[in-house]
Design a protein around this motif. Structure first.
Motif, mmCIF file in Angstrom:
data_model
loop_
_atom_site.group_PDB
_atom_site.id
_atom_site.type_symbol
_atom_site.label_atom_id
_atom_site.label_comp_id
_atom_site.label_asym_id
_atom_site.label_seq_id
_atom_site.Cartn_x
_atom_site.Cartn_y
_atom_site.Cartn_z
ATOM 1 N N ILE A 179 0.864 -1.101 0.157
ATOM 2 C CA ILE A 179 -0.269 0.049 0.107
ATOM 3 C C ILE A 179 0.921 1.202 -0.014
ATOM 4 O O ILE A 179 0.564 2.424 -0.696
ATOM 5 N N GLU A 221 -5.116 -8.671 -3.198
ATOM 6 C CA GLU A 221 -4.506 -7.558 -2.821
ATOM 7 C C GLU A 221 -4.955 -6.339 -3.508
ATOM 8 O O GLU A 221 -4.701 -5.130 -3.195
ATOM 9 N N LEU A 230 -6.721 -3.179 -2.649
ATOM 10 C CA LEU A 230 -6.295 -2.092 -2.090
ATOM 11 C C LEU A 230 -6.419 -0.626 -2.931
ATOM 12 O O LEU A 230 -6.085 0.486 -2.429
ATOM 13 N N THR A 260 -8.190 2.587 -1.978
ATOM 14 C CA THR A 260 -7.540 3.675 -1.296
ATOM 15 C C THR A 260 -7.229 4.960 -2.253
ATOM 16 O O THR A 260 -6.858 5.972 -1.847
#
Length: 219
Positions: A68, A160, A163, A166
Motif C-alpha cells: 500500500i 491485494e 487496496l 484507497t
C-alpha cells in the motif's frame, strides 16, 4: 444483529461491474510482473555480479516495504516525480506489477535452479547458445515445476487488488463501500464483495489445478 440484504441486492449489478476493473488490473499487473520477474530471475543467476546486486536490491526493496505504501508513493508522488497526476488504474497496475515481479523473480529463480544441471551441460556440449538453452530447455521445465507457486502469487494479487480502493479506483471493494455509504449500512455490501472475491479466487484455484493436471498429462 439485524441483517437486511433486500435493500442492498438492487445495487448488486453496480458492485459486479467492478469485477471488470479488478480483472483488468490483475491481468495487466500479472503479465507485466511476470515478464519483469523473468528478467530479474535471469539477472540473479547471471555471472555478472552487478546484475546480481541490482536484482537482489530490487527484490529487497519491494519485498521489504508494504504494498500500500508503494501504491501511494506511485500515485500521490507522481505530480512531484513526473510533473502530472497519473491515472489511478495506471498507478495500480504499476505498483502491483513492480511488487509482484519481486516475488515472481524468486519463484522463477528457484525453479531454474531446480532443473537438473545436466540439461544445461548437455546443451553446452552440443554447442547450443545460452539464450536458446534458457528459453527452449531450462525455462519450460522450470515453469512446470513452479506453476502452483505462480498461481498462488496470482491469487494473492487478486486479493491485494482491493487496496486500489484507497486511491479511488472503482473496483469491487470501492463500489461496495459506496453502496454502504449511500445506505448507511456497510456489513451487507462488504459481505457481498467478500463473496465475489472468494468466487474469483476459487475459479482461479480450479483453473490452476486444471492447467497443472494438463501439464502432468503431457509429460
Amino acid at each position: 444483529m439485524n441483517l437486511d440484504f433486500t435493500s442492498v441486492l438492487p445495487s448488486l449489478p453496480f458492485i459486479l461491474k467492478g469485477i471488470g476493473v479488478t480483472l483488468q488490473i490483475v491481468c495487466l499487473a500479472g503479465i507485466l510482473g511476470f515478464l519483469l520477474g523473468v528478467i530479474l530471475s535471469l539477472c540473479k543467476i547471471s555471472s555478472i555480479k552487478v546484475l546480481n546486486w541490482l536484482a537482489d536490491a530490487y527484490t529487497s526493496i519491494f519485498r521489504g516495504t508494504p504494498l500500500i505504501l508503494q501504491l501511494m508513493i506511485i500515485y500521490f508522488g507522481s505530480p512531484q516525480i513526473f510533473g502530472y497526476q497519473i491515472e489511478p488504474i495506471v498507478a495500480a497496475v504499476a505498483a502491483f506489477a513492480l511488487n509482484s515481479a519481486a516475488y515472481i523473480s524468486e519463484i522463477i529463480r528457484a525453479g531454474i535452479l531446480a532443473v537438473d544441471k545436466g540439461q544445461k551441460e548437455a546443451a553446452m556440449a552440443l554447442g547450443v547458445p545460452y539464450r536458446p538453452t534458457m528459453l527452449n530447455i531450462i525455462l519450460p521445465q522450470a515453469m512446470k515445476n513452479i506453476l502452483p507457486a505462480l498461481m498462488n502469487e496470482f491469487i494473492t494479487l487478486t486479493k491485494e487488488s482491493a487496496l486500489v480502493t484507497t486511491i479511488g479506483v472503482m473496483d469491487v471493494m470501492r463500489r461496495a463501500y459506496q453502496v454502504g455509504a449511500d445506505q448507511f449500512k456497510f456489513f451487507e455490501p462488504l459481505l457481498l464483495a467478500g463473496i465475489i472475491y472468494y468466487i474469483m479466487v476459487t475459479v482461479l484455484t480450479l483453473l490452476g489445478k486444471m492447467i497443472e493436471r494438463r501439464l502432468r498429462t503431457s509429460d
